[in-house]
Design a protein around this motif. Structure first.
Motif, PDB file in Angstrom:
ATOM      1  N   PRO A   1      -9.969  20.556  14.469  1.00 38.67           N
ATOM      2  CA  PRO A   1      -9.431  19.309  15.026  1.00 38.67           C
ATOM      3  C   PRO A   1      -8.057  19.000  14.443  1.00 38.67           C
ATOM      4  O   PRO A   1      -7.813  19.220  13.260  1.00 38.67           O
ATOM      5  N   VAL A   2      -7.158  18.495  15.278  1.00 40.25           N
ATOM      6  CA  VAL A   2      -5.786  18.253  14.831  1.00 40.25           C
ATOM      7  C   VAL A   2      -5.757  17.147  13.782  1.00 40.25           C
ATOM      8  O   VAL A   2      -6.630  16.271  13.762  1.00 40.25           O
ATOM      9  N   PRO A   3      -4.758  17.153  12.886  1.00 33.75           N
ATOM     10  CA  PRO A   3      -4.668  16.091  11.875  1.00 33.75           C
ATOM     11  C   PRO A   3      -4.460  14.733  12.532  1.00 33.75           C
ATOM     12  O   PRO A   3      -3.751  14.609  13.535  1.00 33.75           O
ATOM     13  N   VAL A   4      -5.096  13.727  11.978  1.00 32.41           N
ATOM     14  CA  VAL A   4      -4.880  12.341  12.385  1.00 32.41           C
ATOM     15  C   VAL A   4      -4.254  11.642  11.182  1.00 32.41           C
ATOM     16  O   VAL A   4      -4.941  11.290  10.224  1.00 32.41           O
ATOM     17  N   VAL A   5      -2.955  11.481  11.206  1.00 25.54           N
ATOM     18  CA  VAL A   5      -2.226  10.960  10.041  1.00 25.54           C
ATOM     19  C   VAL A   5      -2.496   9.463   9.904  1.00 25.54           C
ATOM     20  O   VAL A   5      -2.358   8.709  10.879  1.00 25.54           O
ATOM     21  N   PRO A   6      -2.907   9.004   8.722  1.00 25.33           N
ATOM     22  CA  PRO A   6      -3.145   7.561   8.545  1.00 25.33           C
ATOM     23  C   PRO A   6      -1.867   6.763   8.724  1.00 25.33           C
ATOM     24  O   PRO A   6      -0.769   7.233   8.424  1.00 25.33           O
ATOM     25  N   THR A   7      -2.027   5.550   9.214  1.00 27.62           N
ATOM     26  CA  THR A   7      -0.873   4.701   9.529  1.00 27.62           C
ATOM     27  C   THR A   7      -0.677   3.565   8.538  1.00 27.62           C
ATOM     28  O   THR A   7       0.295   2.810   8.653  1.00 27.62           O
ATOM     29  N   GLY A   8      -1.574   3.402   7.596  1.00 26.57           N
ATOM     30  CA  GLY A   8      -1.434   2.330   6.620  1.00 26.57           C
ATOM     31  C   GLY A   8      -2.609   2.323   5.668  1.00 26.57           C
ATOM     32  O   GLY A   8      -3.561   3.093   5.799  1.00 26.57           O
ATOM     33  N   VAL A   9      -2.540   1.431   4.690  1.00 24.99           N
ATOM     34  CA  VAL A   9      -3.618   1.252   3.721  1.00 24.99           C
ATOM     35  C   VAL A   9      -4.370  -0.019   4.085  1.00 24.99           C
ATOM     36  O   VAL A   9      -3.802  -1.118   4.049  1.00 24.99           O
ATOM     37  N   ALA A  10      -5.629   0.137   4.453  1.00 25.73           N
ATOM     38  CA  ALA A  10      -6.448  -1.019   4.819  1.00 25.73           C
ATOM     39  C   ALA A  10      -6.881  -1.793   3.576  1.00 25.73           C
ATOM     40  O   ALA A  10      -6.865  -3.030   3.570  1.00 25.73           O
ATOM     41  N   PHE A  11      -7.289  -1.075   2.530  1.00 26.11           N
ATOM     42  CA  PHE A  11      -7.733  -1.741   1.309  1.00 26.11           C
ATOM     43  C   PHE A  11      -7.784  -0.735   0.175  1.00 26.11           C
ATOM     44  O   PHE A  11      -7.801   0.495   0.396  1.00 26.11           O
ATOM     45  N   ALA A  12      -7.799  -1.242  -1.038  1.00 27.53           N
ATOM     46  CA  ALA A  12      -8.130  -0.472  -2.233  1.00 27.53           C
ATOM     47  C   ALA A  12      -9.357  -1.126  -2.847  1.00 27.53           C
ATOM     48  O   ALA A  12      -9.422  -2.358  -2.953  1.00 27.53           O
ATOM     49  N   GLU A  13     -10.353  -0.327  -3.223  1.00 28.54           N
ATOM     50  CA  GLU A  13     -11.605  -0.873  -3.743  1.00 28.54           C
ATOM     51  C   GLU A  13     -11.759  -0.550  -5.223  1.00 28.54           C
ATOM     52  O   GLU A  13     -11.721   0.611  -5.631  1.00 28.54           O
ATOM     53  N   LEU A  14     -11.944  -1.612  -6.015  1.00 30.26           N
ATOM     54  CA  LEU A  14     -12.201  -1.481  -7.439  1.00 30.26           C
ATOM     55  C   LEU A  14     -13.687  -1.670  -7.689  1.00 30.26           C
ATOM     56  O   LEU A  14     -14.304  -2.593  -7.149  1.00 30.26           O
ATOM     57  N   VAL A  15     -14.268  -0.796  -8.490  1.00 30.11           N
ATOM     58  CA  VAL A  15     -15.654  -0.939  -8.910  1.00 30.11           C
ATOM     59  C   VAL A  15     -15.640  -1.343 -10.380  1.00 30.11           C
ATOM     60  O   VAL A  15     -14.928  -0.738 -11.194  1.00 30.11           O
ATOM     61  N   THR A  16     -16.392  -2.368 -10.718  1.00 34.82           N
ATOM     62  CA  THR A  16     -16.335  -2.898 -12.073  1.00 34.82           C
ATOM     63  C   THR A  16     -17.694  -3.430 -12.500  1.00 34.82           C
ATOM     64  O   THR A  16     -18.447  -3.957 -11.677  1.00 34.82           O
ATOM     65  N   PRO A  17     -18.050  -3.305 -13.774  1.00 33.44           N
ATOM     66  CA  PRO A  17     -19.287  -3.911 -14.276  1.00 33.44           C
ATOM     67  C   PRO A  17     -19.115  -5.400 -14.557  1.00 33.44           C
ATOM     68  O   PRO A  17     -20.089  -6.121 -14.745  1.00 33.44           O
ATOM     69  N   ASP A  18     -17.862  -5.868 -14.588  1.00 32.52           N
ATOM     70  CA  ASP A  18     -17.582  -7.266 -14.924  1.00 32.52           C
ATOM     71  C   ASP A  18     -16.404  -7.730 -14.073  1.00 32.52           C
ATOM     72  O   ASP A  18     -15.259  -7.324 -14.290  1.00 32.52           O
ATOM     73  N   ALA A  19     -16.676  -8.600 -13.119  1.00 32.50           N
ATOM     74  CA  ALA A  19     -15.631  -9.022 -12.184  1.00 32.50           C
ATOM     75  C   ALA A  19     -14.636  -9.998 -12.803  1.00 32.50           C
ATOM     76  O   ALA A  19     -13.541 -10.180 -12.271  1.00 32.50           O
ATOM     77  N   GLU A  20     -14.987 -10.617 -13.923  1.00 32.52           N
ATOM     78  CA  GLU A  20     -14.141 -11.698 -14.436  1.00 32.52           C
ATOM     79  C   GLU A  20     -12.729 -11.237 -14.807  1.00 32.52           C
ATOM     80  O   GLU A  20     -11.745 -11.848 -14.367  1.00 32.52           O
ATOM     81  N   PRO A  21     -12.573 -10.158 -15.617  1.00 34.92           N
ATOM     82  CA  PRO A  21     -11.192  -9.753 -15.952  1.00 34.92           C
ATOM     83  C   PRO A  21     -10.384  -9.324 -14.726  1.00 34.92           C
ATOM     84  O   PRO A  21      -9.189  -9.618 -14.635  1.00 34.92           O
ATOM     85  N   VAL A  22     -11.037  -8.654 -13.774  1.00 39.11           N
ATOM     86  CA  VAL A  22     -10.335  -8.217 -12.569  1.00 39.11           C
ATOM     87  C   VAL A  22      -9.951  -9.416 -11.726  1.00 39.11           C
ATOM     88  O   VAL A  22      -8.840  -9.498 -11.201  1.00 39.11           O
ATOM     89  N   SER A  23     -10.869 -10.366 -11.589  1.00 39.06           N
ATOM     90  CA  SER A  23     -10.579 -11.555 -10.794  1.00 39.06           C
ATOM     91  C   SER A  23      -9.429 -12.352 -11.405  1.00 39.06           C
ATOM     92  O   SER A  23      -8.562 -12.859 -10.684  1.00 39.06           O
ATOM     93  N   ALA A  24      -9.428 -12.461 -12.736  1.00 35.32           N
ATOM     94  CA  ALA A  24      -8.338 -13.183 -13.401  1.00 35.32           C
ATOM     95  C   ALA A  24      -7.005 -12.496 -13.164  1.00 35.32           C
ATOM     96  O   ALA A  24      -5.981 -13.157 -12.915  1.00 35.32           O
ATOM     97  N   LEU A  25      -7.002 -11.168 -13.217  1.00 40.48           N
ATOM     98  CA  LEU A  25      -5.770 -10.418 -13.002  1.00 40.48           C
ATOM     99  C   LEU A  25      -5.276 -10.581 -11.565  1.00 40.48           C
ATOM    100  O   LEU A  25      -4.094 -10.834 -11.315  1.00 40.48           O
TER     101      LEU A  25
END
Length: 608
Positions: free
Chosen positions: A274-298
């Motif tokens: 199948p021919v390449p389908v080049v992405p057109t943008g970044v929809a999201f970046a996903e962070l996985v964390t055991p503690d959301a507080e420091p990430v949320s503060a940042l």
């Protein structure tokens, strides 16, 4: 076409190598003599093992220093050859590789070389074996493919042909055009390897730095086209000597190797994935964390707002402008804290992008999801990052228009999230500028090939960056308009996993204002040594007070032929940090400033 791989290209025991080659989809193998000698299996057992795995033994190699040697030496060679031909009969191999001689007593005499090779072919024929003569790039008297062919042609024996090796041909700068003058039936074997373009001794280059086609700087596809033009119908076989590959796990290396041949076959027109389908943008970046507080503060300090919550999973959507970050607390078992686990790539045809990925040996990942969740396809990049193919904004409106076939409307990942009532404020950040992914030390070349072939991104030149404890390699892959930029890098050492974290670069139109807002909100910027700004003052002229502002906020500066670049960094949380970037025509990634950033990160301690 049939595909094959030399066992020397993979790590482990012979049994492990054969298993890896079979699972990766190869049709056959070249048995490297050292692998056989070290194996506890008999030749008959190896033959049966290959048959059970669906592999043919396409070549036995190498036989060295055979031709153009003194008579007594050649007599010993024939005795040795007789034993090897008997072994090959037991092994089920019908072609042997003979390398051009590097023996110190070998003479520059093509007639003698041809006479010896003809005698060897006479003996081989008695055992049902063919002799494939190859010119080593460092051969004592025969070092080019055309010279080797002239000797084979003059010897004129049905059991004697030539072996063409892309490394030996291209490393010497030989013109492969002459390959088309060789009859295809006299090309007994084709070995393929790529390599980075280096200025060094060709033997050391060959023994340590070969790589799979598409990972180096050689035009392997052009050579293969010329070989196929002769009518050659043998396998495409990989013979790659590489220190990293021989230490890495055999399974992933074999998959990467087979992918390189699939892409090569596509390039020369003998396969149509199948021919390449080049992405057109970044929809999201996903962070996985055991503690959301420091990430949320940042994220809050950076100006992001928590706008939505996943309907069935512990995942929050944070947004600012067109920059979207998911924070997932389901990965509480992460040993190294917060990490960049997934990237959503906007695609004009997510289903076709997934089919392309699967055809190039990047199988779609199984996902647990509720019935009402969007059925997004995801594949794993070599470093384990999950890549989701998401519908590009507005694509659904054009589905089925005109004469194009009607296809189901692609699912919208954002429909999985319920609004939490917080509207995103006036953005200081407009979008995700680029993502930087640090690769395991043995996956750097594989990652480049993966992103080029599977995603259709363009690979820029590799850059070496000085780190306080070694040298870091970096290579960016991007789409045509720069709306998708991924910087791939590998740390200074295999065990260096403390500083070289993944990072998310956020685009802003005013990095000074963005940095001030971040700091005023309690965010911590990475401090930069004063000596850096003294050097900037010596290299560039700035407006009054401009450099003082940069010094105060830890903003770094660079220029290229297209414009200016201003950027600064947050401190690291777990395995992730953020970068604020302001591009004014600039096309790079601030590589001249990377050593300063790395030194500053080494000097600090990541926040866990």
């Amino acid at each position: 076409m049939r595909t094959s791989i030399a066992t020397v290209s993979l790590s482990g025991s012979l049994t492990e190598k054969l298993t890896a080659a079979s699972r990766a989809g190869f049709d056959g193998v070249e048995i490297f003599e050292n692998d056989l000698l070290a194996s506890p299996l008999t030749p008959e057992e190896i033959r049966r093992r290959c048959a059970d795995l669906g592999l043919t033994v396409d070549l036995y190699q190498p036989m060295r220093d055979i031709e153009a040697v003194p008579a007594e030496e050649f007599a010993r060679n024939l005795r040795r050859a007789r034993h090897k031909f008997e072994l090959m009969r037991r092994l089920g191999a019908d072609t042997v590789l003979v390398c051009s001689s590097v023996h110190p007593l070998a003479v520059d005499d093509d007639a003698l070389a041809g006479y010896h090779l003809r005698q060897l072919a006479d003996l081989a024929q008695d055992f049902g074996v063919r002799v494939a003569y190859e010119a080593l790039a460092w051969g004592r008297h025969v070092s080019t493919y055309d010279h080797a062919w002239r000797i084979v042609e003059a010897a004129d024996h049905p059991a004697l042909g030539t072996c063409l090796d892309s490394f030996h041909i291209l490393s010497r700068g030989s013109d492969p055009k002459g390959i088309e003058d060789i009859p295809g039936e006299k090309i007994f074997f084709l070995q393929l390897a790529d390599a980075p373009l280096l200025a060094m001794d060709v033997l050391q280059w060959s023994r340590h730095y070969r790589c799979f086609p598409g990972q180096g700087g050689f035009d392997v596809a052009d050579l293969v086209r010329r070989v196929l033009h002769t009518g050659y119908d043998g396998p495409l076989s990989l013979e790659v000597f590489n220190d990293v590959f021989r230490q890495a796990e055999a399974g992933p290396t074999a998959v990467d190797a087979h992918r390189s041949l699939l892409v090569l076959q596509e390039a020369v027109g003998v396969a149509t994935p199948p021919v390449p389908v080049v992405p057109t943008g970044v929809a999201f970046a996903e962070l996985v964390t055991p503690d959301a507080e420091p990430v949320s503060a940042l994220l809050g300090a950076l100006g992001f707002t928590r706008t939505a919550r996943h309907r069935s999973k512990p995942v929050d959507l944070w947004q600012q402008g067109e920059a979207r970050v998911l924070v997932n607390t389901a990965g509480a078992a992460r040993r190294d804290g917060t990490g960049l686990a997934a990237i959503g790539l906007e695609s004009p045809d997510p289903a076709a992008a997934a089919r392309r990925a699967e055809a190039l040996l990047a199988p779609v990942l199984p996902r647990r999801r509720a019935l009402e969740d969007a059925a997004l396809d995801a594949v794993a990049a070599p470093d384990g990052t999950e890549l989701f193919f998401c519908a590009s904004p507005g694509d659904s409106a054009s589905i089925g228009q005109g004469d194009a076939p009607v296809r189901p409307e692609p699912p919208d990942w954002r429909a999985d999230f319920a609004d939490v009532g917080h509207e995103a404020g006036t953005p200081g950040v407009t979008r995700i500028d680029h993502l930087a992914l640090v690769q395991p030390w043995h996956h750097f070349d594989e990652a480049t090939l993966f992103h080029r072939s599977v995603l259709g991104l363009h690979a820029q030149e590799s850059v070496d960056v000085a780190d306080p404890y070694g040298l870091m390699r970096s290579r960016a892959v991007t789409n045509a308009d720069g709306s998708v930029r991924i910087a791939l890098s590998v740390g200074a050492a295999p065990t260096d996993d403390t500083v070289h974290a993944q990072h998310i670069a956020l685009a802003t139109d005013d990095v000074v204002a963005a940095a001030r807002r971040f700091r005023a909100a309690g965010g911590r910027l990475l401090p930069i040594a004063a000596n850096y700004y003294d050097d900037l003052a010596a290299r560039y002229e700035f407006a009054d007070g401009e450099l003082d502002t940069y010094r105060e906020l830890g903003i770094l500066y660079d220029r290229d032929a297209h414009g200016e670049f201003r950027h600064c960094y947050t401190v690291t949380v777990g395995r992730v940090f953020f970068e604020l970037v302001q591009r004014d025509g600039y096309r790079g990634y601030g590589a001249p400033n990377a050593p300063v950033r790395l030194a500053a990160q080494h000097a600090g301690r990541p926040v866990r």
